[in-house]
Design a protein around this motif. Structure first.
Motif, mmCIF file in Angstrom:
data_model
loop_
_atom_site.group_PDB
_atom_site.id
_atom_site.type_symbol
_atom_site.label_atom_id
_atom_site.label_comp_id
_atom_site.label_asym_id
_atom_site.label_seq_id
_atom_site.Cartn_x
_atom_site.Cartn_y
_atom_site.Cartn_z
ATOM 1 N N THR A 77 0.859 -1.184 0.000
ATOM 2 C CA THR A 77 0.000 0.000 0.000
ATOM 3 C C THR A 77 0.894 1.234 0.000
ATOM 4 O O THR A 77 2.108 1.136 0.244
ATOM 5 N N SER A 78 0.314 2.400 -0.221
ATOM 6 C CA SER A 78 1.097 3.635 -0.212
ATOM 7 C C SER A 78 1.669 3.930 1.180
ATOM 8 O O SER A 78 2.672 4.634 1.298
ATOM 9 N N ALA A 79 1.061 3.387 2.223
ATOM 10 C CA ALA A 79 1.562 3.582 3.589
ATOM 11 C C ALA A 79 2.596 2.530 3.981
ATOM 12 O O ALA A 79 3.144 2.583 5.075
ATOM 13 N N GLY A 80 2.846 1.566 3.125
ATOM 14 C CA GLY A 80 3.747 0.459 3.430
ATOM 15 C C GLY A 80 2.994 -0.851 3.347
ATOM 16 O O GLY A 80 1.767 -0.860 3.199
ATOM 17 N N PRO A 81 3.701 -1.976 3.450
ATOM 18 C CA PRO A 81 3.025 -3.264 3.309
ATOM 19 C C PRO A 81 2.154 -3.604 4.521
ATOM 20 O O PRO A 81 2.538 -3.361 5.656
ATOM 21 N N ILE A 82 0.983 -4.143 4.245
ATOM 22 C CA ILE A 82 0.146 -4.755 5.279
ATOM 23 C C ILE A 82 0.616 -6.192 5.382
ATOM 24 O O ILE A 82 0.728 -6.892 4.371
ATOM 25 N N LEU A 83 0.899 -6.648 6.601
ATOM 26 C CA LEU A 83 1.387 -8.010 6.817
ATOM 27 C C LEU A 83 0.382 -8.794 7.643
ATOM 28 O O LEU A 83 -0.191 -8.267 8.598
ATOM 29 N N ALA A 84 0.164 -10.039 7.267
ATOM 30 C CA ALA A 84 -0.753 -10.911 7.999
ATOM 31 C C ALA A 84 -0.124 -12.283 8.145
ATOM 32 O O ALA A 84 0.484 -12.806 7.207
ATOM 33 N N VAL A 85 -0.289 -12.860 9.323
ATOM 34 C CA VAL A 85 0.218 -14.210 9.592
ATOM 35 C C VAL A 85 -0.950 -15.178 9.454
ATOM 36 O O VAL A 85 -1.984 -15.015 10.094
ATOM 37 N N ILE A 86 -0.778 -16.165 8.604
ATOM 38 C CA ILE A 86 -1.780 -17.215 8.432
ATOM 39 C C ILE A 86 -1.193 -18.484 9.030
ATOM 40 O O ILE A 86 -0.069 -18.871 8.714
ATOM 41 N N ARG A 87 -1.962 -19.106 9.934
ATOM 42 C CA ARG A 87 -1.482 -20.335 10.569
ATOM 43 C C ARG A 87 -2.620 -21.332 10.665
ATOM 44 O O ARG A 87 -3.780 -20.972 10.657
ATOM 45 N N ARG A 88 -2.267 -22.575 10.765
ATOM 46 C CA ARG A 88 -3.224 -23.651 11.021
ATOM 47 C C ARG A 88 -2.878 -24.243 12.380
ATOM 48 O O ARG A 88 -2.163 -25.229 12.471
ATOM 49 N N PRO A 89 -3.413 -23.632 13.425
ATOM 50 C CA PRO A 89 -3.033 -24.073 14.764
ATOM 51 C C PRO A 89 -3.864 -25.248 15.253
ATOM 52 O O PRO A 89 -4.938 -25.542 14.736
ATOM 53 N N ILE A 90 -3.354 -25.882 16.271
ATOM 54 C CA ILE A 90 -4.153 -26.807 17.071
ATOM 55 C C ILE A 90 -4.782 -25.948 18.151
ATOM 56 O O ILE A 90 -4.097 -25.154 18.802
ATOM 57 N N GLU A 91 -6.079 -26.071 18.321
ATOM 58 C CA GLU A 91 -6.773 -25.288 19.345
ATOM 59 C C GLU A 91 -7.502 -26.211 20.302
ATOM 60 O O GLU A 91 -8.060 -27.220 19.890
ATOM 61 N N VAL A 92 -7.461 -25.854 21.558
ATOM 62 C CA VAL A 92 -8.238 -26.520 22.592
ATOM 63 C C VAL A 92 -9.159 -25.426 23.130
ATOM 64 O O VAL A 92 -8.763 -24.641 23.989
ATOM 65 N N ASP A 93 -10.340 -25.329 22.539
ATOM 66 C CA ASP A 93 -11.199 -24.200 22.865
ATOM 67 C C ASP A 93 -12.597 -24.445 22.342
ATOM 68 O O ASP A 93 -12.730 -24.803 21.175
ATOM 69 N N PRO A 94 -13.612 -24.322 23.149
ATOM 70 C CA PRO A 94 -13.589 -23.878 24.531
ATOM 71 C C PRO A 94 -13.283 -25.027 25.485
ATOM 72 O O PRO A 94 -13.365 -26.193 25.119
ATOM 73 N N ILE A 95 -12.955 -24.657 26.679
ATOM 74 C CA ILE A 95 -12.782 -25.603 27.779
ATOM 75 C C ILE A 95 -13.829 -25.221 28.811
ATOM 76 O O ILE A 95 -13.878 -24.073 29.253
ATOM 77 N N ILE A 96 -14.650 -26.169 29.180
ATOM 78 C CA ILE A 96 -15.758 -25.871 30.081
ATOM 79 C C ILE A 96 -15.630 -26.764 31.308
ATOM 80 O O ILE A 96 -15.825 -27.977 31.227
ATOM 81 N N PHE A 97 -15.271 -26.149 32.417
ATOM 82 C CA PHE A 97 -15.161 -26.879 33.673
ATOM 83 C C PHE A 97 -16.474 -26.746 34.436
ATOM 84 O O PHE A 97 -17.053 -25.662 34.498
ATOM 85 N N PRO A 98 -16.935 -27.819 35.060
ATOM 86 C CA PRO A 98 -18.116 -27.703 35.914
ATOM 87 C C PRO A 98 -17.833 -26.758 37.084
ATOM 88 O O PRO A 98 -16.690 -26.653 37.545
ATOM 89 N N GLU A 99 -18.865 -26.092 37.529
ATOM 90 C CA GLU A 99 -18.752 -25.212 38.693
ATOM 91 C C GLU A 99 -18.143 -25.990 39.857
ATOM 92 O O GLU A 99 -18.535 -27.131 40.118
#
Length: 115
Positions: A32-54
């Motif tokens: 872009t005229s202001a400089g490059p826009i950079l973005a990180v693309i990843r394929r992560p392992i996610e553990v989400d959501p985690i729901i604990f009983p009260e």
């Protein structure tokens, strides 16, 4: 209008301190005229959501997290991502005691975009 391209080595290097880069990451750029826009693309392992009983004790939470880490290591994972509520100091203490590091640089809201 310019099209997306792979980031140069110098551009990748410039965001290492804030980009949370790993082996599954690709950095893309848009000039872009202001400089490059950079973005990180990843394929992560996610553990989400985690729901604990009260009423789940910290000890049980610790054992759960330890077992998740062990199981993922056996599967060859080198890291995983998860979200916690910023105000859950007890849970944050448990995961920090297991070596988890915060990667957010500021409070944020997680979004999902279905493709």
């Amino acid at each position: 209008m310019n099209t997306l391209r792979l980031a140069t080595e110098a551009e990748v290097e410039s965001i290492k301190s804030v980009g949370d880069l790993g082996p599954s990451c690709t950095v893309i750029a848009l000039d872009t005229s202001a400089g490059p826009i950079l973005a990180v693309i990843r394929r992560p392992i996610e553990v989400d959501p985690i729901i604990f009983p009260e009423g789940t004790s910290s000890k049980v939470k610790y054992v759960f997290w330890r077992d998740i880490v062990t199981g993922l290591k056996f599967q060859g994972a080198d890291s995983f991502y998860f979200n916690l509520h910023a105000d859950d100091d007890l849970q944050r203490g448990v995961v920090k005691s297991l070596g988890a590091e915060e990667v957010s640089t500021a409070p944020d809201i997680r979004y999902k975009k279905v493709l």
